[in-house]
Design a protein around this motif. Structure first.
Motif, PDB file in Angstrom:
ATOM      1  N   CYS B 203       0.843  -1.193   0.000  1.00  0.00           N
ATOM      2  CA  CYS B 203       0.000   0.000   0.000  1.00  0.00           C
ATOM      3  C   CYS B 203       0.876   1.240   0.000  1.00  0.00           C
ATOM      4  CB  CYS B 203      -0.950   0.002   1.195  1.00  0.00           C
ATOM      5  SG  CYS B 203      -0.150   0.267   2.768  1.00  0.00           S
ATOM      6  N   ASP B 204       0.342   2.297  -0.571  1.00  0.00           N
ATOM      7  CA  ASP B 204       1.074   3.560  -0.607  1.00  0.00           C
ATOM      8  C   ASP B 204       0.071   4.687  -0.521  1.00  0.00           C
ATOM      9  OD1 ASP B 204       3.982   4.674  -1.454  1.00  0.00           O
ATOM     10  OD2 ASP B 204       2.394   5.979  -2.211  1.00  0.00           O
ATOM     11  N   GLU B 208       0.427   8.137  -6.709  1.00  0.00           N
ATOM     12  CA  GLU B 208       1.048   7.063  -7.478  1.00  0.00           C
ATOM     13  C   GLU B 208       2.212   6.498  -6.685  1.00  0.00           C
ATOM     14  OE1 GLU B 208       2.817   8.354 -11.129  1.00  0.00           O
ATOM     15  OE2 GLU B 208       3.157  10.391 -10.410  1.00  0.00           O
ATOM     16  N   PRO B 209       2.481   5.218  -6.892  1.00  0.00           N
ATOM     17  CA  PRO B 209       3.582   4.608  -6.165  1.00  0.00           C
ATOM     18  C   PRO B 209       4.922   5.148  -6.663  1.00  0.00           C
ATOM     19  CG  PRO B 209       2.667   3.065  -7.752  1.00  0.00           C
ATOM     20  CD  PRO B 209       1.786   4.270  -7.750  1.00  0.00           C
ATOM     21  N   PRO B 246      -3.184   1.588  -4.084  1.00  0.00           N
ATOM     22  CA  PRO B 246      -2.738   2.971  -4.168  1.00  0.00           C
ATOM     23  C   PRO B 246      -3.667   3.877  -3.363  1.00  0.00           C
ATOM     24  CG  PRO B 246      -3.931   2.399  -6.156  1.00  0.00           C
ATOM     25  CD  PRO B 246      -3.972   1.183  -5.254  1.00  0.00           C
ATOM     26  N   ARG B 247      -3.225   5.100  -3.098  1.00  0.00           N
ATOM     27  CA  ARG B 247      -4.027   6.075  -2.331  1.00  0.00           C
ATOM     28  C   ARG B 247      -4.521   5.456  -1.029  1.00  0.00           C
ATOM     29  NH1 ARG B 247      -6.046   6.061  -7.459  1.00  0.00           N
ATOM     30  NH2 ARG B 247      -5.223   7.739  -8.736  1.00  0.00           N
ATOM     31  N   GLU B 263      -8.202   3.375   2.312  1.00  0.00           N
ATOM     32  CA  GLU B 263      -8.075   3.579   0.868  1.00  0.00           C
ATOM     33  C   GLU B 263      -9.057   4.659   0.431  1.00  0.00           C
ATOM     34  OE1 GLU B 263      -9.213   0.226  -1.527  1.00  0.00           O
ATOM     35  OE2 GLU B 263      -8.509   1.130  -3.384  1.00  0.00           O
TER      36      GLU B 263
END
Lengths: 131, 1022, 222
Positions: B203-204, B208-209, B246-247, B263
């Protein structure tokens, strides 16, 4: 939220499936009438609240509905062992203070109660307590 | 390079934004343009918006400082409509979308011309740390009044006054390895773990990663880092055992590797979640993740330097400057001065110089606190001809709404003083870097205290079992080492989950040599901290270096006390930028080292989480399960009002439509009608909700004798018995009727609300104390539907559709029989909770509606009337039948209830509760005992819970001797009546008690026996 | 349990024409989404099946079950065994408790025959057919739907075909099982059936969930 190894389901399960039922190994006196009021009061109302190793009764309420015991460190919340009704714990405050004084990560107070963390050696032979 | 007309700070090329997709947005009522790929912050900077907020306490103008989650100032209120308002959004984390509307959180009427600002600047001196405590401490009773105004002027954002149009949901996820952060360390870790075969979640929190790679100068395999990044992401998204989120922010790290991930699924698309193919989707999703191993690859936050007026817009973090230039193509000013304690920050100057060349942008100077900085980046800077001022620092920023100059001077680090003359450099941007702090927030949620590391001048996480940290999060910054550490963490995590470590080749990255950093936190000024312009430590909470100094001087030596006294690291900020600086200042004032002072603990949540995501779908109609009986539909159609009892929806009463189309009956009218119908004709109750437990086994009878207070050895097959259950403290916990179905077979009924708990209670005693007993318990509550027909006409009604011999001598009170009712197999129990002739019909629930309707098709001529729980309560109370949990509260013994008849003192086994009934306290005279109360004024219905006194003239506080447990109006008695517990009540029959009410009136009532109707119990035996 | 007459053996099943499924009320509301081409989850009720709870020692019960149903009693935790037709199943619930599910109408005779087989052994059988119902979930988004609904790990590595567990479902509990590759099953209590269905429909909205109303499930009241 805990992850608890049910010794009957033989799996790690999520805490919402369980109910905590207080201190383990409180046997009901065989002959209650032979107890003094004070002894009976102790049985009913008095419980330990240790800092460190604690043996607790839990039930897999939303699962197999079986009662079982947990040996838990009340400081780190680590579950060191779970075992069925009628069995005895293999890990106790005494066993840790006897065996593991020198093991990594364990600081055992003189009083015999574990204060911080738990040893890897203690965890290694815990059934399922993958933490 | 030329400037974009509207976006004066936008570079004409570069960055990861999509220039073909312009987006317009509104900030504080003004419309601007940005691009897809912008954050709100980068778009504001592109448009040259300097002031984005007013500060919390002093109301000073504030600008954007950072480019990520650590942003303290650009906290905005988002939402185009009232319903879609979202408070506390960081502009640096909010993706731009077409039509975005945002406002500053603080600063009414406008951030540019703020009324509070004047007060703030004057008030600054009047508001020392601890101001709120000191000023509003006493009297405590007024705090509630103060608080309202303090909060209003502070302006912490507001939630919508309308219902949220969006939905949020939860997912329960399990994985072998959870990798938090998709920067270089996290990406390699995820790759290593997943190639080894582990189930991986990566997860980030960003749009965007890539993390630092998105603004990196390094070449990876001789190409820009972005290229390697795309290849890794492509592989990860192909792997079936990897979930990339993401997010998604890891907000809380809980026991046993349970991590909550928030998320934000559609926040980048618009103010409300758009539909997909016409279908609703959730705006936010909370992932409840249970991981075998957790890898923290959360990176590091750059620390700003603490110098005077470091809060004026135009003061930024050095790394943020690089990020805005390289990732968003935005140069947030014209003339840069960089103040640093380390090499790493030189990147900002290089980016500024390279990208700003020809656009009238320049690097005025780099001010380095070190005497002799050396290293590859320093050499590059020197090659470009940029002025480097060594052994110095920016000691003060000049300007009000934007930096106009930097005051630079030589400083003595050891002596904490300015040693040379001050040079004033004209500039509009000051970038600062005091080093880097690993993001240890999640690790400290587990309770692990971080350790100070002198080499990196920061706290690194101490880790509980099952978690590791890689890259910046563990204090490792050079890219080649970060990648190696990520690989190691990923492989180790996978192998400790039982997977064989795969081979992972790392990409080629040239190592840059970096000189050693120096320790610099607060920068000395010519004046003392108290006299110099404010040197801010925590910008969000307006905590200054002087404030911390005062706190230590006033005796707050523990960092936890300093935190609470100054509010440093409070709230949504959680000390991301300021904590280490604050501790360093406290350490200097206390003449201790930073590790001696220690750090405060970070708490969940890492960044704010909307309540919607916490609630998920457990709201509105799905807030709590509604349990329905098989007859629910009929009750609904009949217009019943419902009462929730232990999640069951029970008919409360059935108001009738008045003839002539008027209003429906009131509750009291309906209940009176229902009561009379039962006493005079016949009523019917849906009693399905009572708990029913099937008990089988050779020792079933013995078990009942141990668990109930009364005797069971002689209960014959075909008979029923009322039982009372105590806990081992002798207090009543449940009651109900148990029927003997066969020699080794019983069915127990429990109270509606107690069903699950009583089943667990039986299992507890069987499994833990008496495993030798051959008995088993199974809930059959849902299998059987129970219909109670009661009243003098009940026998005639039942006889019409039942093949059982209902003759009063062959089917007696407290008997049960099996047969067919409405051609459905049924067990019928002759028991009574109303005192009237009663039959309880039990059929398999699938067939209940048929039986119920058949009863009604035959019942009209007998006046069959459905009644609800309210009528049930009145009728049972008239008979003095208790309800456990209403007339008892866990402190009432069978004898207190006058139910000695239900206690088998001479049973052989010491049954549950027996011993306690002879304790001194349970034998005590003067215990509260159940009695009836007859109000002297028959029109009075006493309040349930009302306190009882013997002497209404006693001085306050009057000795209270009991309370009303049940109270109703009886249409049969045409009077109010009540059940109550009164001290020694059973020996006080005929005495008068008093019930003083809150409105000053006092009711009088006579103590009577608890049975008001048919005291001899003849009616149920007809 | 010493002899068969020591328990009350009672056939509580009546003519199905008189029956209403636990979801009758839900269906009567008329707002259940139909199955469409886009449906990535289809939910259907299998009402009026025979559900028996079997209690006792595994060794004794295994013999009786094999004799009567031709399938093994799952001795391992979380085991679920089906007969060749897939219509009869037995699931491990606890070290001394199993759930038998058989076609509706078979349960009473099965209980009687098992009791004869088990004779003097220590055991218990309870008919709970009226108290629960079985839902089948089919489609490529079922697992995602379950992620939203149960705390148990439903990844195929961890939850292969032939497994069944009792676990937390939304704010109540349910039995979750995988009888075959095609579908997942939920066994829910009657009184919670409407809540469970509403939860599934809400969670399944993004997968265009549809409800398949079988012939055997009767709808609204007349």
């Amino acid at each position: 939220m805990f992850l608890i190894y049910c010794p009957y389901c033989e799996e790690l399960r999520e805490e919402p499936e369980f109910h905590a039922k207080g201190q383990a190994h409180i046997a009901r006196p065989q002959d209650p009438e032979a107890c003094s009021d004070e002894e009976w009061g102790d049985y009913l109302f008095f419980r330990d609240n240790p800092r460190g190793i604690h043996h607790e009764l839990w039930v897999h309420a939303i699962g197999c509905r079986k009662f079982f015991n947990i040996t838990r460190n009340t400081v780190s919340y680590e579950i060191l062992e779970t075992y069925k009704m009628g069995e005895q714990p293999t890990i106790t405050a005494e066993s840790l203070s006897r065996d593991d004084k020198t093991a990594d990560g364990v600081q055992v107070a003189d009083g015999g109660q574990q204060t911080v963390g738990a040893s890897d050696s203690a965890v290694n032979f815990v059934r399922g307590a993958k933490v | 390079m030329t400037r974009n007309a509207q976006q004066s700070n936008r570079l004409t090329q570069g960055g990861r934004i999509d220039r073909s997709r312009p987006l317009s947005f509104t900030f504080n009522g003004q419309t601007y343009q940005g691009h897809a790929g912008d954050t709100l912050a980068s778009a504001l900077l592109a448009n040259g918006v300097d002031v984005v907020n007013r500060s919390f306490k002093y109301s000073l103008p504030r600008g954007i400082v950072a480019a990520g989650a650590e942003e303290p100032n650009a906290v905005v209120q988002l939402g185009a409509s009232e319903a879609s308002q979202v408070p506390n959004v960081r502009a640096t984390q909010q993706a731009l979308y077409e039509g975005l509307v945002a406002r500053s959180t603080n600063g009414w009427p406008s951030v540019q011309r703020d009324l509070m600002g004047v007060v703030g600047k004057l008030g600054g001196k009047l508001m020392p740390p601890g101001f709120y405590y000191k000023t509003f401490m006493a009297p405590a009773s007024l705090w509630m009044t103060y608080e309202k105004y303090i909060r209003k002027s502070a302006g912490l954002g507001r939630s919508s006054t309308e219902s949220d149009p969006d939905i949020y949901d939860h997912q329960h996820r399990h994985c072998d390895v959870l990798v938090i952060g998709a920067g270089p360390a996290g990406l390699v870790a995820a790759l290593a773990a997943s190639r080894s075969g582990a189930r991986v979640i990566l997860c980030d929190e960003q749009e965007e990663p890539g993390g630092s790679l998105l603004a990196s100068r390094e070449l990876v395999d001789d190409e820009p880092a972005e290229k390697w990044l795309s290849a890794v992401m492509a592989e990860l998204s192909e792997l079936a055992n990897v979930t990339v989120l993401p997010r998604t922010t890891a907000n809380g790290y809980h026991d046993h590797n349970f991590v909550t991930l928030h998320e934000r699924r559609t926040d980048h698309l618009g103010g409300t979640a758009p539909r997909v193919d016409g279908l609703r989707q959730s705006r936010g999703r909370m992932h409840h993740v249970r991981a075998g191993r957790v890898i923290l690859a959360t990176g590091a936050h750059e620390r700003p330097l603490v110098y005077a007026a470091n809060d004026v817009p135009g003061n930024l973090l050095a790394g943020a400057v690089s990020t805005y230039i390289r990732r968003y193509g935005v140069m947030p000013g014209q003339k840069l001065v960089l103040s640093t304690s380390n090499d790493h920050a030189y990147r900002a100057a290089l980016d500024w110089a390279e990208q700003g060349k020809g656009a009238g942008r320049e690097v005025v100077a780099i001010v380095d606190a070190r005497a002799n900085p050396q290293g590859d980046l320093v050499a590059q800077v020197r090659r470009l001809g940029i002025r480097v001022i060594t052994g110095s620092a920016v000691i003060e920023a000049k300007g009000t709404n934007r930096v106009t100059a930097a005051r630079v001077a030589k400083i003595d680090l050891e002596g904490f003083r300015v040693t040379g003359p001050v040079e004033e450099l004209s500039c509009d941007t000051i970038a600062s870097s005091g080093g880097y702090s690993p993001v240890i927030h999640l690790a400290s949620h587990t309770g692990a205290r971080p350790n100070w590391n002198d080499r990196i001048l920061g706290f690194v996480p101490s880790l509980v079992k099952g978690v590791s940290a890689a890259g910046g999060a563990s204090g490792t910054y050079p890219l080649p080492e970060v990648l190696a550490e990520g690989r190691e963490a990923g492989l180790q995590a996978a192998s400790s989950c039982g997977f064989e470590a795969a081979n992972i080749e790392l990409p080629q990255v040239d190592a840059l040599s970096e000189g050693e950093a120096c320790a610099l936190y607060q920068v000395p000024h010519e004046k003392t901290a108290l006299r110099a312009p404010k040197q801010f430590v925590d910008l969000q909470n307006d905590v200054t270096a002087a404030g911390i100094e005062i706190a230590t001087r006033e005796g707050f030596e523990s960092i936890e006390h300093v935190k609470r006294y100054t509010a440093m690291g409070f709230g949504t900020d959680q000390g991301k930028l300021g904590n280490i600086n604050g501790m360093a200042i406290a350490a200097r004032c206390l003449k201790r080292t930073i590790p001696e002072v220690g750090t405060t603990v970070f708490r969940p949540n890492y960044t704010p989480v909307t309540f919607g995501a916490i609630a998920g779908r457990h709201c509105k109609a799905l807030f709590d399960p509604e349990r329905y009986t098989a007859l629910h539909h009929w009750h609904v159609e009949r217009g019943a009002e419902f009462e929730v009892v232990g999640q069951w929806m029970r008919p409360w009463y059935y108001p009738l439509q008045r003839s002539g189309g008027g209003e429906r009956e009131s509750m009291s009218e309906a209940v009176a009608r229902e009561c009379r119908a039962v006493r005079e004709k016949v009523g019917i109750l849906d009693a399905t909700t009572l708990g029913k437990i099937d008990i089988q086994g050779a020792d079933a009878r013995e078990f009942l004798a141990r668990i109930y207070t009364n005797k069971w050895e002689k209960l014959a097959v075909g008979k029923c018995r009322y039982g009372l259950m105590c806990k081992d403290d002798g207090m009543v916990t449940d009651d109900g009727v148990t029927a003997c179905l066969a020699e080794n077979h019983f069915v127990m009924t429990t109270t509606t609300g107690g069903a699950a708990a009583i089943l667990e209670w039986l299992e507890l005693w069987h499994q833990t104390e008496w495993p030798e007993l051959d008995v088993s318990f199974t809930s059959v509550t849902d299998h059987w539907a129970t219909m109670t027909i009661t009243g003098p006409e009940s026998r005639r009604l039942l006889a019409e559709i039942c093949d059982i011999d209902l003759d009063r001598d062959s089917f007696k009170f407290m008997d049960w029989r099996e047969g067919r009712v409405a051609d459905v197999p049924a067990r019928v129990f002759r028991i009574s909770f109303t005192g009237e002739l009663t039959y309880e019909i039990n059929v398999q629930a699938h067939f209940a509606m048929h039986v119920w309707k058949t009863l009604f098709s035959h019942g009209e001529k007998y006046g069959l009337t459905p009644y609800g729980t309210e009528t049930m309560h009145v009728l049972r109370a008239e008979k003095g039948f208790i309800i456990v949990g209403q007339d008892t509260d866990g402190s009432v013994t069978p004898e207190d209830l006058g139910m000695q008849w239900c206690v088998g003192y001479d049973k052989p086994f010491p049954w549950i509760g027996k011993r306690a009934l002879t304790r001194s306290d349970t034998r005590r005279e003067n215990r509260k005992q159940l009695v009836g109360l007859k109000p002297k004024d028959p029109a009075v219905v006493l309040q349930e819970g009302a306190q009882i006194v013997f002497d209404p003239k006693a001085p306050i506080p009057m000795p209270m001797v009991g309370h009303v447990t049940s109270s109703y109006y009886s249409p049969i008695l045409e009077a109010g009546f009540a059940l109550a517990v009164v001290k020694g009540g059973q020996k006080r029959m005929g005495e008068t008690v008093y019930l003083p009410m809150a409105d000053g009136t006092t009711h009088e009532a006579e103590i009577v026996g608890p049975i008001f109707v048919d005291p001899k119990g003849e009616r149920q035996n007809v | 349990m010493s002899n068969p007459s020591s328990v009350n053996l009672f056939d509580s099943r009546a003519d199905l024409a008189k029956a209403e499924s636990p979801l009758a009320f839900s269906k009567s509301r008329g707002d259940l989404p139909a199955v469409s081409r886009d449906s990535r989850v289809v939910v259907r009720e299998r009402p009026f099946l025979g559900h028996l709870i079997l209690r006792g020692g595994a060794i004794v019960l295994d013999e009786a079950v094999r004799e009567e149903l031709g399938i093994n009693l799952p001795g391992r935790p979380q085991g679920l065994t089906l007969d060749a037709s897939g219509e009869r199943s037995i699931q491990w619930l606890s070290p001394d408790e199993w759930l038998l599910v058989v076609p509706g109408g078979e349960e009473f005779n099965l209980e009687r025959r098992l009791r004869q087989q088990l004779a003097d052994a220590s055991f218990a059988i309870v008919n709970v057919s009226g108290g629960q119902t079985l839902l089948e979930l089919e489609g490529d988004a079922v697992r995602e739907l379950l992620l939203k609904s149960v705390v148990y790990d439903v990844h195929p590595v961890h939850f292969p075909v032939g497994k069944g567990v009792t676990t937390v479902f939304a704010k109540t509990s349910a039995i979750v099982r995988r009888p075959n590759e095609r579908c997942w099953q939920l066994v829910v209590r009657r009184s919670f059936a409407d809540y469970c269905l509403r939860w599934l429909l809400d969670a399944g909205e993004e997968y265009a969930i549809g409800v398949e109303l079988g012939d055997e499930s009767r709808g609204a009241m007349p």
